[in-house]
Write an enzyme that holds these catalytic residues in place. Sequence first.
Site, PDB file in Angstrom:
ATOM      1  N   SER A 122      16.369   4.482  -5.153  1.00 35.61           N
ATOM      2  CA  SER A 122      16.293   3.022  -5.178  1.00 35.61           C
ATOM      3  C   SER A 122      15.934   2.566  -6.582  1.00 35.61           C
ATOM      4  O   SER A 122      15.188   3.261  -7.297  1.00 35.61           O
ATOM      5  CB  SER A 122      15.223   2.532  -4.198  1.00 35.61           C
ATOM      6  OG  SER A 122      14.957   1.154  -4.391  1.00 35.61           O
ATOM      7  N   TYR A 173       7.085   3.338  -0.612  1.00 32.21           N
ATOM      8  CA  TYR A 173       8.525   3.459  -0.856  1.00 32.21           C
ATOM      9  C   TYR A 173       8.786   3.684  -2.339  1.00 32.21           C
ATOM     10  O   TYR A 173       9.506   4.618  -2.720  1.00 32.21           O
ATOM     11  CB  TYR A 173       9.222   2.197  -0.370  1.00 32.21           C
ATOM     12  CG  TYR A 173      10.722   2.209  -0.547  1.00 32.21           C
ATOM     13  CD1 TYR A 173      11.519   2.964   0.295  1.00 32.21           C
ATOM     14  CD2 TYR A 173      11.332   1.443  -1.536  1.00 32.21           C
ATOM     15  CE1 TYR A 173      12.906   2.969   0.153  1.00 32.21           C
ATOM     16  CE2 TYR A 173      12.709   1.439  -1.685  1.00 32.21           C
ATOM     17  CZ  TYR A 173      13.491   2.203  -0.839  1.00 32.21           C
ATOM     18  OH  TYR A 173      14.863   2.202  -0.988  1.00 32.21           O
TER      19      TYR A 173
END
Length: 248
Positions: free
Chosen positions: A143, A157
Amino acid sequence: MNNNSKIKNCFITGGTRGIGKTLVERFANDNYRVFFTYANSTVKATALEQQIQEQGLIAKGFQVDSRKPEMLSQLIHSIITEFGPIDLLINNAGICEDVLDVRTLNMSDFDRNVDINLKAVFVTVQAAIMEMPDRGRIINIGSNLGDIARNGTMVLYSMTKSALQGYTRAMAHALGKRRITVNLIQPGPIKTDMNPDDNEKADYLRSFMALPEYGKTEDIASLAAYLASDAGNYITGSIITIDGGMNA
């Protein structure tokens, strides 16, 4: 399933929706025998299998709990035993959880994020590389939040996606003598059913982007296909961000 030895084997984690589904479709169309995992969406997995097989292509889904490493490694070993080595491994499965107050985070949250976003990647790579042929391909999906944390709601995350960067670079060196490439794709906002471009955060995210629009799952699949092709022979250890200039 077709046992034609000329067809390469591709293993994709998290393949029933969003980016994962498009990856399955793309590599099946590129003449790979595609094996994909899913957590709960049996109906979607079956529909995807049928959709691809009706085109005369090959795809097979397997329900796997990514928090159970023995399930992942056993699945890969069984695929290798029946169909031969995995030529292309794509680690796409992951979880992304918003946490409004970091004081509520606990070790269970930490373990869940690490198990799915990091440990599962380690397990699949270790299982696949035992028999992976020279010039094989490993592509990890991370990401753009591995580079820049836009806010404090996705602490775990961002942590796990940053860790993928170091792992990818180190594994590129570890496997380089076998000419196996290892790369990391870092998507930004991508339009999916779980992340529509008209959700409550969409305008906020677009405000950071050089190209103020969400990307398509096909954008990620096209980049993965390039890295998996002969054109990507000399690309390894790379962190490639595809986010419309959000992190620029």
